[in-house]
Write a protein that holds these residues in place. Structure first.
Motif, mmCIF file in Angstrom:
data_model
loop_
_atom_site.group_PDB
_atom_site.id
_atom_site.type_symbol
_atom_site.label_atom_id
_atom_site.label_comp_id
_atom_site.label_asym_id
_atom_site.label_seq_id
_atom_site.Cartn_x
_atom_site.Cartn_y
_atom_site.Cartn_z
ATOM 1 N N THR A 28 0.810 -1.221 0.000
ATOM 2 C CA THR A 28 0.000 0.000 0.000
ATOM 3 C C THR A 28 0.844 1.273 0.000
ATOM 4 O OG1 THR A 28 -0.113 0.072 2.434
ATOM 5 C CG2 THR A 28 -1.832 -1.178 1.287
ATOM 6 N N GLU A 29 2.159 1.130 -0.094
ATOM 7 C CA GLU A 29 3.037 2.304 -0.004
ATOM 8 C C GLU A 29 2.752 3.326 -1.103
ATOM 9 O OE1 GLU A 29 7.095 1.152 0.137
ATOM 10 O OE2 GLU A 29 6.946 0.232 2.121
ATOM 11 N N ASP A 30 2.528 2.864 -2.326
ATOM 12 C CA ASP A 30 2.244 3.788 -3.424
ATOM 13 C C ASP A 30 0.930 4.524 -3.196
ATOM 14 O OD1 ASP A 30 4.574 3.106 -4.713
ATOM 15 O OD2 ASP A 30 3.631 1.625 -6.035
ATOM 16 N N LEU A 31 -0.078 3.789 -2.712
ATOM 17 C CA LEU A 31 -1.367 4.403 -2.416
ATOM 18 C C LEU A 31 -1.226 5.443 -1.310
ATOM 19 C CD1 LEU A 31 -4.484 4.506 -2.716
ATOM 20 C CD2 LEU A 31 -4.592 2.637 -1.049
ATOM 21 N N ARG A 33 1.495 7.069 -0.412
ATOM 22 C CA ARG A 33 2.288 8.199 -0.907
ATOM 23 C C ARG A 33 1.435 9.125 -1.763
ATOM 24 N NH1 ARG A 33 5.705 5.428 -3.400
ATOM 25 N NH2 ARG A 33 6.967 4.933 -1.555
ATOM 26 N N TYR A 34 0.612 8.516 -2.605
ATOM 27 C CA TYR A 34 -0.273 9.307 -3.463
ATOM 28 C C TYR A 34 -1.240 10.141 -2.616
ATOM 29 C CZ TYR A 34 -4.246 10.381 -6.478
ATOM 30 O OH TYR A 34 -5.254 11.024 -7.134
ATOM 31 N N ASP A 37 0.594 12.984 -0.891
ATOM 32 C CA ASP A 37 0.995 14.018 -1.842
ATOM 33 C C ASP A 37 -0.184 14.896 -2.260
ATOM 34 O OD1 ASP A 37 3.588 13.124 -1.765
ATOM 35 O OD2 ASP A 37 3.453 11.962 -3.625
#
Length: 204
Positions: A28-31, A33-34, A37
């Motif tokens: 879930t790191e990309d989610l 981070r998104y 941001d």
């Protein structure tokens, strides 16, 4: 609108189970981070945290219960609101204890674990269940859509309010919405089963 409620509940249940499975793997790191941001710098969202807090949700729930009591004599609906909002709050804490996901950063002001967001989860439970019970006999689809849209918007803002102060990861908020909607649908299914059985008994 009922035709959309229950199939969507199956979708949200599947989605939240997949999310929970992937929590520990770092998927879930990309989610996260998104979400940080996009929403992490929107400090105005902090204002909407009030609408996901226990005081506001308890007040709204009590007001809805009193309305169902004095205006509708809907005692089953009153119990369902208690089951939904109070039970959803308990379920949220149980899942937090089970997942044991630490909060982002050094969160000394926030007690407990991170997943799922209580603001997101309990606010959407209250939104779906209370608006459903208050409008089920209105027969005015446009009014129902307007009320549901307003309530769900407040729930969305309440969940997102947890990102600027880094109280939660974005996946905590998404998980709260998914789990909250699923639990709300379960409560409404229980309500409809009880009401149908009461109707059958009256006609016998």
């Amino acid at each position: 609108m009922k035709k959309l409620f229950y199939p969507l509940g199956a979708v949200t249940l599947t989605a939240v189970l997949l999310l929970i499975v992937n929590l520990q793997s770092g998927a879930t790191e990309d989610l996260d981070r998104y979400g940080q941001d996009v929403f992490g710098r929107m400090d105005f969202l902090l204002f909407f945290g009030f609408f996901g807090g226990e005081i506001f949700l308890a007040t709204v729930s009590i007001a809805a219960i009193l309305f169902l009591w004095f205006r509708r004599n809907n005692y089953v609906g009153m119990i369902i609101i208690l089951l939904a909002v109070a039970g959803g709050n308990v379920l949220n804490k149980l899942i937090k204890t089970a997942t044991e996901r630490p909060r982002p950063g050094d969160q000394l002001a926030e007690a407990g674990y991170s997943f799922p967001s209580g603001h997101a989860m309990v606010s959407i439970i209250a939104a779906v269940v209370i608006i459903y019970l208050l409008t089920e006999k209105s027969g005015q689809t446009a009014v129902q859509i307007m009320l549901f849209s307003g309530a769900l918007l407040l729930s969305a803002l309440a969940g997102l309010s947890r990102l600027p102060d880094q109280a939660h990861y974005f996946s905590d908020v998404v998980g709260g919405w998914l789990l909250g909607y699923t639990y709300a649908v379960i409560c409404l299914l229980i309500y409809e089963v009880i009401m149908k059985r009461r109707t059958v008994k009256k006609t016998m």
